[in-house]
Scaffold this active site. Structure first.
Site, PDB file in Angstrom:
ATOM      1  N   HIS A 184      -6.115  -7.345  -0.494  1.00 38.56           N
ATOM      2  CA  HIS A 184      -6.237  -5.904  -0.749  1.00 38.56           C
ATOM      3  C   HIS A 184      -5.494  -5.543  -2.037  1.00 38.56           C
ATOM      4  O   HIS A 184      -4.462  -6.157  -2.348  1.00 38.56           O
ATOM      5  CB  HIS A 184      -5.642  -5.105   0.410  1.00 38.56           C
ATOM      6  CG  HIS A 184      -6.280  -5.412   1.732  1.00 38.56           C
ATOM      7  ND1 HIS A 184      -5.748  -6.311   2.624  1.00 38.56           N
ATOM      8  CD2 HIS A 184      -7.415  -4.940   2.299  1.00 38.56           C
ATOM      9  CE1 HIS A 184      -6.528  -6.379   3.700  1.00 38.56           C
ATOM     10  NE2 HIS A 184      -7.548  -5.563   3.524  1.00 38.56           N
TER      11      HIS A 184
ATOM     12  N   HIS B 222       0.817  -1.225   0.000  1.00 44.09           N
ATOM     13  CA  HIS B 222       0.000   0.000   0.000  1.00 44.09           C
ATOM     14  C   HIS B 222       0.851   1.277   0.000  1.00 44.09           C
ATOM     15  O   HIS B 222       0.315   2.366  -0.211  1.00 44.09           O
ATOM     16  CB  HIS B 222      -0.922   0.050   1.219  1.00 44.09           C
ATOM     17  CG  HIS B 222      -1.970  -1.023   1.229  1.00 44.09           C
ATOM     18  ND1 HIS B 222      -2.844  -1.214   0.171  1.00 44.09           N
ATOM     19  CD2 HIS B 222      -2.286  -1.963   2.154  1.00 44.09           C
ATOM     20  CE1 HIS B 222      -3.647  -2.237   0.455  1.00 44.09           C
ATOM     21  NE2 HIS B 222      -3.331  -2.712   1.638  1.00 44.09           N
TER      22      HIS B 222
HETATM   23 ZN   LIG Z   1      -3.887  -7.284   2.696  1.00 46.60          ZN
END
Ligand SMILES: [Zn+2]
Length: 310
Positions: free
Chosen positions: A165, A126
């Protein structure tokens, strides 16, 4: 040739605070699962410190300076509202993550190992070039890709990400770089909100495979086989880096996909087949998320066993 496993005790010293899902207990669970006779054939190495120069292959100088300045002497310091925090041990932990990923690239390029697993934390996918977020400070998978391009002069490097994610950070870093390819499967309409099929990069070097909440083994395999594997083959990478997150596991408390241990074995073996076809099997796999200690430990063990069997 063998499988190398990089880790370092410093990765246990990133302490985001009581109750934070990205806890040192995660890496302890992974290490307990891997330090069993079944994994005697792997070679363990201490993760070296990464360098500032390696970090700057993806991150901006202003951001790196901000992270260094934020590193606290005691307590914790938030980097993005509270999800992503630094403790006194965090800076060394993330530099060990970066060092392991780059040393892993060196090891497979120099034929010291067939493939590599980095048992390091915190996760990285991320983290954007100028922003820490989603438990991630530096993006070690993206850095490893850029490092292989800059230092080993590879022309095509792929990062494949099956964390539940979307790796917005890796996508942002690679979006305008046709030599760097990013493919991600992830739960759709979920954190961090990016990762639609319409986000394709400057030259179709970004491939997103969003999956619906509740996605089971059959749908996962169908979607990966139809959309992700052919795109990686077409890119024809000279090195395959895996962002290996295990939070699509059915036991995971943060997410809503329904994968079983066998699915991580299947996807790993499919990726190894592509690496055999395109790049003499060169794979560097890097631990990302996974928040059920039980699911994380069993799925990681199956993933690393597949790397070793290969
Ligand atoms: Zn994750």
């Amino acid at each position: 040739m063998t499988t190398l496993i990089y880790t370092h005790d410093a990765c246990l010293e990133h302490k985001p605070g009581a109750g934070h899902p990205e806890s040192p207990e995660r890496l302890k669970a992974v290490l307990r699962a891997l330090r069993t006779p079944e994994f005697d054939g792997a070679e363990w190495r201490e993760a070296p410190m990464g360098t500032r120069e390696q970090v700057l292959m993806i991150h901006t100088e202003d951001f790196v300076t901000d992270v260094e300045d934020a590193s606290p002497h005691r307590g914790t310091m938030p980097l993005d509202g509270g999800d992503t925090v630094m403790s006194p041990g965090s800076l060394e932990a993330v530099m060990r993550c970066v060092g392991a990923a780059c040393a892993g690239v060196d090891a497979v390029m120099d034929k010291e190992a067939h493939n590599v697993f980095c048992a390091t934390r915190p996760c990285g996918h991320h983290a954007e070039p100028n922003k820490a977020m989603g438990f991630c400070i530096y993006n070690q998978a993206a850095i490893a890709g850029a490092y292989a391009y800059d230092v080993h002069k590879l022309e095509r490097v792929a990062v494949v990400d099956f964390d539940v994610h979307h790796g917005n950070g890796t996508q942002a870093a690679f979006y305008d770089r046709p030599e760097l390819f990013y493919a991600s499967s992830h739960q759709s309409h979920f954190y961090p909100g990016t990762g639609s099929e319409a986000e394709t990069g400057v030259s179709h070097n970004i491939v997103n495979v969003p999956l619906p909440r509740g996605c089971d083994s059959a749908l996962f395999r169908e979607q990966i086989a139809a959309k992700m594997l052919p795109a990686i083959r077409a890119f024809n990478p000279e090195l395959l880096i895996i962002s290996a997150g295990f939070d699509a596991h059915h036991l995971d408390p943060l997410a809503g996909l329904n994968l079983q241990d066998d699915d991580f074995d299947w996807v790993t073996r499919e990726l190894l087949k592509i690496a055999d076809e395109t790049c003499e099997g060169r794979v560097v796999s890097i631990l990302e998320g996974g928040y059920s200690l039980e699911g994380l430990a069993s799925a990681t063990a199956i993933h690393v066993k597949a790397l070793m069997d290969h």
